[in-house]
Scaffold this active site. Structure first.
Site, PDB file in Angstrom:
ATOM      1  N   GLU A 100      -8.584   1.594   0.973  1.00  0.00           N
ATOM      2  CA  GLU A 100      -7.068   1.563   0.953  1.00  0.00           C
ATOM      3  C   GLU A 100      -6.743   0.304   1.638  1.00  0.00           C
ATOM      4  OE1 GLU A 100      -5.083   3.691  -0.209  1.00  0.00           O
ATOM      5  OE2 GLU A 100      -6.092   5.574  -0.260  1.00  0.00           O
ATOM      6  N   CYS A 148       1.229  -0.172   6.191  1.00  0.00           N
ATOM      7  CA  CYS A 148       0.845  -0.769   4.834  1.00  0.00           C
ATOM      8  C   CYS A 148       1.886  -0.466   3.649  1.00  0.00           C
ATOM      9  CB  CYS A 148      -0.396   0.122   4.527  1.00  0.00           C
ATOM     10  SG  CYS A 148      -0.234   1.664   4.457  1.00  0.00           S
TER      11      CYS A 148
END
Ligand code: NAD
Length: 542
Positions: free
Chosen positions: A288, A322
Site C-alpha cells: 500500500e 495517502c
C-alpha cells in the site's frame, strides 16, 4: 533513534525539562508513564535491550518522556530473531483454534479498544499530530474492522467444485497462511495495523508488527490492549507480536523466511525495496504505497458540497493522508468561483494544538516533512507557478506551538498541466494542492490517470452521463473511484487500495481477507476406482 552510549550521557545530564501536562495526561491514561524504560518488543513477554527510540511531539517539539529512563527500547538482533521464532511457534498453536473462537477473541479485543477509544485517539493526536477527532476516528476504524473480522470468522468460506470424475469432489479450502508481518507508516499509527490484524487473526495467522519508528508509543499502547486479551484467553501473546525500530528492524523482518506475507504500508521508495526483497525469496507481499489523488470538478457540480470536501481532502491531517487530494482539476467555467471560495476556507483555517477540539489544522509530523514542503514550494515557484495562498511555515506562533512543525496549506497554479513533470507526478506528503483547468471531462480523466500512482480519485458532477464515463472502462484507473465524495476518508467495508504499480494490494473489507489465507485445492475420491483426470490411461494392468 539514539544509541545506548548517547542515552547513558543523557541519563547523567541534569534533567532540564519536565513533561508538559497535556502530554502527561494522555500518556498516563494509557499507562505509558511508568518512569522506566518502555520495552519496545512484545513476543509473549515484553523485552528490548537494544537501541532506543525517542518519540517527539510534532506539535511542540517536546520529547514524549518524563525523564531519560522513559525512552522506548528496541530489540537487539538476538531478541528480534527470538520474536520472529515465537511468532512462528504462536502460529503453530493458533492455526488449530477454530475460526469462530478466533472471532470471539477479536470481539474481546474490539471491546477492550472501545474502552480506550478516547485515550488512544488522544495519543494518536499527541504523537502523530493529527487532530483529535481524526485520532479517535482512527481508533474507531480499528474497532469497526474488528467487528468485521468477528463476522468474517464465521464466513471465511471455501467452495465445493464439481469434479469431472465420478465419486469425486473438489474443495477449495482457505487455511491459515502463517506469519504475517505488518510494516506500517507514521500517518496511521493505529488503523493500518488494525486493518491487518483483524483479518490476519480471523484467518488464524500470527502477526508481527513493525510500526514507524516515530510513533512507538501508539504501537506499545495498542499491543498492551491486544496482548491483555490474548493472555486472558490462554493464547500465545506472539499471535500479535511487536518489534519497534527503524529501517534495520524492517529489513530483518522483510528478509526473514519465517514470515509468509509482508503487508507493507509506506512510501514508494521503501515499498520498491520491500517488494523486491520479498519477491526475491518468493514470499507473498501486499503493498500500500503513495497516493497522488485528483479531484475533478464539472460545471454542473454542487459547489456547496464540492468546495468544503476538497478543502477537507487537501488540508485534513495537514495533507498527510495517502488519500489526500493533491491535484484539483477544475472546469474552465467554474474556476474563478471555486477558487475564490476555496481560498476563503484556506485563509480561515488556523493552526493549533491538535488535542484542542476546536483545531482543524495540526502540524506536519517531522522537521524533515517541513523540508519536503519547502522544496515542493520552491520547485513550484521556480517553474513559474502562482502560489494562490500559503507557501510558507507559520511564524510567531505562541508557546508551546512555536516548537511545532506548522506549515500553511498551499494552493498552487502551475503554468500548465504536464503529468510527466514531478510537480504533478510525485506525491508531496504535505498540504500542497496543484490546480489545473480543463474543458472536456476526457481531458481531466487523462490527467487523472497520467501519473504512476493510482490510489484515490473523485468526480464532482450531477450528470449521470459523466458518472458513467468516470466509473467505466475509460474512466478513472484508481483503486478508489468516488462520485460527489472526496478522495479521503474511506470506510472499512470496501477493499482499500490502489491499482497501479505504486499502489498495489487490497486491505480492510471486500475480498481483502482472501490474501491472508493459504488456499488448498483438495480433490477427494469417495469411489472404489482411481480414474485420472482428462480420461488419461496409465496402467499396465487395466
Ligand atoms: P516509509 O516508507 O518511510 O516507512 C514505512 C515503514 O517502512 C516504516 O515502518 C519504516 O520504518 C519502514 N522501513 C523503512 N525502510 C525500510 C526498509 N528498507 N525495509 C523495510 N522497512 C523499512 O513511509 P512513511 O513516511 O512512514 O509514511 C508515509 C507514506 O506512506 C506516504 O507515501 C503515504 O502515501 C504512504 N501511505 C500509504 C497508505 C496506503 O494505504 N496506500 C496508507 C498510509 C500511508
Amino acid at each position: 533513534m539514539i544509541t545506548r552510549i548517547t542515552l547513558n550521557t543523557l541519563r547523567r545530564a541534569p534533567l532540564h525539562r519536565s513533561l508538559s501536562s497535556r502530554a502527561s495526561t494522555v500518556l498516563s491514561a494509557l499507562d505509558l508513564h511508568s518512569g522506566r524504560e518502555l520495552a519496545g518488543v512484545y513476543d509473549g513477554e515484553w523485552s528490548g535491550s537494544g537501541e532506543v527510540l525517542q518519540s517527539v511531539c510534532p506539535t511542540t517539539g517536546e520529547v514524549l518522556a518524563r525523564n531519560p529512563d522513559e525512552f522506548v527500547t528496541q530489540a537487539t538482533p538476538a531478541e528480534l530473531r527470538r520474536a520472529l521464532e515465537r511468532s512462528r511457534e504462536a502460529y503453530n498453536v493458533f492455526r488449530d483454534v477454530p475460526a469462530p473462537k478466533r472471532g470471539e477473541i477479536l470481539r474481546q479485543i474490539r471491546e477492550a479498544l472501545a474502552e480506550k477509544r478516547e485515550a488512544l485517539g488522544a495519543l494518536v493526536s499527541l504523537e502523530m499530530g493529527k487532530i483529535r477527532t481524526e485520532g479517535v476516528g482512527e481508533v474507531q476504524e480499528f474497532i469497526d474492522i474488528a467487528d468485521y473480522g468477528v463476522g468474517l470468522s464465521r464466513m471465511m468460506n471455501g467452495r465445493v467444485v464439481a469434479s469431472e470424475r465420478p465419486g469425486h469432489s473438489i474443495l477449495e479450502v482457505p487455511n491459515p497462511l502463517g506469519v504475517v508481518a505488518v510494516l506500517s507508516a507514521f500517518n496511521f499509527p493505529v488503523a493500518v495495523y488494525g486493518w491487518n490484524l483483524a483479518l490476519s487473526l480471523a484467518a488464524g495467522n500470527a502477526t508481527i508488527w513493525k510500526p514507524a519508528p516515530s510513533t512507538p508509543l501508539c504501537s506499545i499502547a495498542v499491543t498492551k490492549i491486544v496482548s491483555t486479551v490474548l493472555e486472558r484467553n490462554g493464547v500465545p501473546g506472539a499471535v500479535a507480536g511487536l518489534v519497534t525500530g527503524g529501517k534495520d528492524v524492517g529489513v530483518t523482518v522483510v528478509d526473514s523466511k519465517l514470515v509468509d506475507m509482508v503487508s507493507f504500508t509506506g512510501s514508494e521508495a521503501v515499498g520498491r525495496q520491500v517488494g523486491q526483497a520479498v519477491q526475491s525469496r518468493f514470499g507473498k507481499v501486499l503493498l500500500e504505497l503513495s497516493g497522488n489523488n485528483a479531484a475533478v470538478v464539472m460545471p454542473d457540480a454542487d459547489l456547496d458540497m464540492a468546495v468544503p470536501s476538497v478543502f477537507f481532502g487537501a488540508v485534513g491531517t495537514a495533507g498527510q493522508r495517502c488519500t489526500t487530494t493533491r491535484r484539483l482539476y477544475l472546469h474552465s467555467s467554474i474556476v474563478q468561483s471555486f477558487l475564490s471560495r476555496l481560498e476563503t476556507l484556506y485563509q480561515s483555517v488556523q493552526p493549533g494544538d491538535p488535542l484542542d477540539p476546536a483545531t482543524l489544522l495540526g502540524p506536519l509530523h517531522t522537521r524533515q516533512a517541513m523540508d519536503v514542503y519547502h522544496s515542493a514550494v520552491e520547485r513550484l515557484l521556480q517553474s513559474g507557478a502562482e502560489i494562490l495562498t500559503g507557501g510558507a511555515a507559520y511564524r510567531d506562533l505562541p508557546k508551546p506551538l512555536d516548537g511545532g512543525n506548522f506549515v500553511m496549506p498551499t494552493i498552487a497554479i502551475p503554468q500548465s498541466v504536464d503529468v510527466t513533470d514531478p510537480i504533478w507526478s510525485t506525491e508531496t506528503f504535505a498540504p500542497v494542492l496543484c490546480v489545473g483547468v480543463f474543458d472536456e471531462l476526457e481531458q481531466a480523466i487523462e490527467w487523472n490517470n497520467g501519473v504512476p500512482q493510482g490510489l484515490s480519485s473523485s468526480l464532482w458532477t450531477r450528470d449521470i452521463r459523466n458518472v458513467g464515463k468516470w466509473i467505466g472502462p475509460a474512466g478513472s484507473d484508481a483503486g478508489i473511484v468516488n462520485v460527489n465524495v472526496g478522495t479521503s476518508g474511506a470506510e472499512i467495508g470496501a477493499a482499500f487500495g490502489g491499482n497501479k504499480p505504486l499502489a498495489l494490494g487490497r486491505e480492510s473489507g471486500g475480498d481483502a481477507w482472501k490474501q491472508y489465507v493459504r488456499w488448498s485445492a483438495c480433490t477427494l475420491n469417495f469411489s472404489n476406482a482411481a480414474p485420472l483426470a482428462q480420461g488419461v490411461q496409465f496402467s499396465n494392468s487395466a
